[in-house]
Design an enzyme around this catalytic site. Sequence first.
Site, PDB file in Angstrom:
ATOM      1  N   SER A 135       0.863  -1.186   0.000  1.00 20.72           N
ATOM      2  CA  SER A 135       0.000   0.000   0.000  1.00 20.72           C
ATOM      3  C   SER A 135       0.897   1.232   0.000  1.00 20.72           C
ATOM      4  O   SER A 135       2.046   1.171   0.469  1.00 20.72           O
ATOM      5  CB  SER A 135      -0.869   0.010   1.261  1.00 20.72           C
ATOM      6  N   TYR A 148      -2.511  -0.531  10.553  1.00 22.56           N
ATOM      7  CA  TYR A 148      -2.505  -0.872   9.121  1.00 22.56           C
ATOM      8  C   TYR A 148      -1.198  -0.430   8.457  1.00 22.56           C
ATOM      9  O   TYR A 148      -0.534  -1.216   7.761  1.00 22.56           O
ATOM     10  CB  TYR A 148      -3.705  -0.216   8.435  1.00 22.56           C
TER      11      TYR A 148
HETATM   12  N1  LIG Z   1      -8.824  -0.461  -1.447  1.00 27.83           N
HETATM   13  C1  LIG Z   1      -7.796   0.314  -1.232  1.00 27.83           C
HETATM   14  O1  LIG Z   1      -7.881   1.565  -1.267  1.00 27.83           O
HETATM   15  C2  LIG Z   1      -6.442  -0.300  -0.946  1.00 27.83           C
HETATM   16  C3  LIG Z   1      -5.335   0.568  -0.908  1.00 27.83           C
HETATM   17  C4  LIG Z   1      -4.083   0.044  -0.642  1.00 27.83           C
HETATM   18  C5  LIG Z   1      -3.928  -1.307  -0.432  1.00 27.83           C
HETATM   19  N2  LIG Z   1      -5.006  -2.134  -0.454  1.00 27.83           N
HETATM   20  C6  LIG Z   1      -4.789  -3.554  -0.195  1.00 27.83           C
HETATM   21  O2  LIG Z   1      -5.377  -4.334  -1.205  1.00 27.83           O
HETATM   22  C7  LIG Z   1      -5.761  -5.598  -0.680  1.00 27.83           C
HETATM   23  C8  LIG Z   1      -7.197  -5.888  -1.060  1.00 27.83           C
HETATM   24  O3  LIG Z   1      -8.023  -4.858  -0.589  1.00 27.83           O
HETATM   25  P1  LIG Z   1      -9.467  -4.526  -1.193  1.00 27.83           P
HETATM   26  O4  LIG Z   1      -9.573  -3.063  -1.293  1.00 27.83           O
HETATM   27  O5  LIG Z   1      -9.735  -5.374  -2.359  1.00 27.83           O
HETATM   28  O6  LIG Z   1     -10.371  -4.968   0.071  1.00 27.83           O
HETATM   29  P2  LIG Z   1     -11.733  -5.820   0.175  1.00 27.83           P
HETATM   30  O7  LIG Z   1     -12.627  -5.495  -0.962  1.00 27.83           O
HETATM   31  O8  LIG Z   1     -12.205  -5.605   1.567  1.00 27.83           O
HETATM   32  O9  LIG Z   1     -11.223  -7.312   0.005  1.00 27.83           O
HETATM   33  C9  LIG Z   1     -10.407  -7.928   0.978  1.00 27.83           C
HETATM   34  C10 LIG Z   1     -10.273  -9.390   0.615  1.00 27.83           C
HETATM   35  O10 LIG Z   1      -9.408 -10.018   1.584  1.00 27.83           O
HETATM   36  C11 LIG Z   1     -10.024 -11.236   1.955  1.00 27.83           C
HETATM   37  N3  LIG Z   1      -9.579 -11.638   3.284  1.00 27.83           N
HETATM   38  C12 LIG Z   1      -9.575 -10.909   4.433  1.00 27.83           C
HETATM   39  N4  LIG Z   1      -9.099 -11.658   5.444  1.00 27.83           N
HETATM   40  C13 LIG Z   1      -8.798 -12.878   4.918  1.00 27.83           C
HETATM   41  C14 LIG Z   1      -8.283 -14.081   5.457  1.00 27.83           C
HETATM   42  N5  LIG Z   1      -7.986 -14.213   6.770  1.00 27.83           N
HETATM   43  N6  LIG Z   1      -8.090 -15.139   4.634  1.00 27.83           N
HETATM   44  C15 LIG Z   1      -8.396 -15.028   3.319  1.00 27.83           C
HETATM   45  N7  LIG Z   1      -8.904 -13.934   2.736  1.00 27.83           N
HETATM   46  C16 LIG Z   1      -9.096 -12.878   3.550  1.00 27.83           C
HETATM   47  C17 LIG Z   1     -11.533 -10.977   1.880  1.00 27.83           C
HETATM   48  O11 LIG Z   1     -12.229 -12.196   1.625  1.00 27.83           O
HETATM   49  P3  LIG Z   1     -13.090 -13.038   2.682  1.00 27.83           P
HETATM   50  O12 LIG Z   1     -13.670 -12.086   3.681  1.00 27.83           O
HETATM   51  O13 LIG Z   1     -14.114 -13.724   1.815  1.00 27.83           O
HETATM   52  O14 LIG Z   1     -12.097 -13.997   3.257  1.00 27.83           O
HETATM   53  C18 LIG Z   1     -11.609 -10.118   0.620  1.00 27.83           C
HETATM   54  O15 LIG Z   1     -11.674 -10.934  -0.521  1.00 27.83           O
HETATM   55  C19 LIG Z   1      -5.489  -5.528   0.826  1.00 27.83           C
HETATM   56  O16 LIG Z   1      -4.258  -6.143   1.111  1.00 27.83           O
HETATM   57  C20 LIG Z   1      -5.412  -4.042   1.103  1.00 27.83           C
HETATM   58  O17 LIG Z   1      -4.606  -3.743   2.207  1.00 27.83           O
HETATM   59  C21 LIG Z   1      -6.270  -1.653  -0.695  1.00 27.83           C
END
Ligand SMILES: NC(=O)c1ccc[n+]([C@@H]2O[C@H](COP(=O)([O-])OP(=O)(O)OC[C@H]3O[C@@H](n4cnc5c(N)ncnc54)[C@H](OP(=O)(O)O)[C@@H]3O)[C@@H](O)[C@H]2O)c1
Length: 286
Positions: A135, A148
Amino acid sequence: MHQSVLITGASSGIGEACAVHLAHKGFRVYAAARRLEKLKDLEGLAGGRITPIALDITAPDTIEAAMKKIADDGVTLFGLVNNAGVSVMGPIEKTPIDEWRRQYETNVFGIVRMVQAALPQMREAGRGRIVNIGSVAGRIAAPFQGAYASSKHAVEGLTDSLRRETAPFGVKVSLVRPGFINTPFGEQEQDQLQKYVDEGGAYADAVRKFKHWHAKGHPTAPGPIVVAEAVHAALTDEHPHSRYTAPISNVGSLVMRNLLPSAVTDRVMARVFGLDAAGKTHKQNP
Ligand SMILES: NC(=O)c1ccc[n+]([C@@H]2O[C@H](COP(=O)([O-])OP(=O)(O)OC[C@H]3O[C@@H](n4cnc5c(N)ncnc54)[C@H](OP(=O)(O)O)[C@@H]3O)[C@@H](O)[C@H]2O)c1
């Protein structure tokens, strides 16, 4: 023969976009998450090249079962995309230690578990790619993001060490750093911040101001496809970069972060988040 890739956190947001994009680009995709029912929606897309797989990256038995299923399919993984992540938000002083543990169990130890499970087959094959989703917060730590941001700083270091350890075996490692992306991630962050506003106390006013700034971030941000494209590049570039930033517009703040003294960045952040005023208000009304 399609190359196979395992993506964690594929039931939502960035992971889901990666699954669909990579499958359309010809990869055979194992789309993993805890909510198998959400993953079922991906079955049948992109010529049936997506296989849902139940996996909790904090639960070793589910990781073992997932790796067994992949091996039983006769597949050697070419790629692993460590995308699954959660965000714990709030003042460091107030965030319960169990929440810190939840943050690190998923964002840091989850990656380590997945690497330990998938790397041996790549090393033995003499080829493979690992892409960790970090991130911009892995370099720029805003207030009320301590758990985080520190977990994503850990992912930066972990990725650098891993890349240097596995290069001699032909396994290439990259970090993809998203900025704000429009996914459901932001809503649960907002809910967590609201908790600290509601409970009042020394940080409530500052958290409210930060939450107000943060609320605009995700809804106005690009969709997750920009990250999926960076992940595809990390998996397919002949000489993959150590880091990809998505969207590319975030590179400016990362460069400034490296160039500016912390004292200046502190003042800029206080101004942007409205926290200079929050501090003064608090001093006047303790
Ligand atoms: N969105 C942003 O602005 C942003 C910015 C920077 C970085 N990121 C990073 O991008 C990644 C994805 O984020 P996103 O925005 O796509 O979030 P999201 O829509 O909330 O998706 C998060 C995913 O992680 C899975 N997950 C959470 N805990 C888990 C576990 N213990 N085992 C397996 N799967 C798990 C969830 O699936 P289940 O609940 O079905 O397990 C879901 O599919 C993260 O690492 C986040 O830190 C996001």
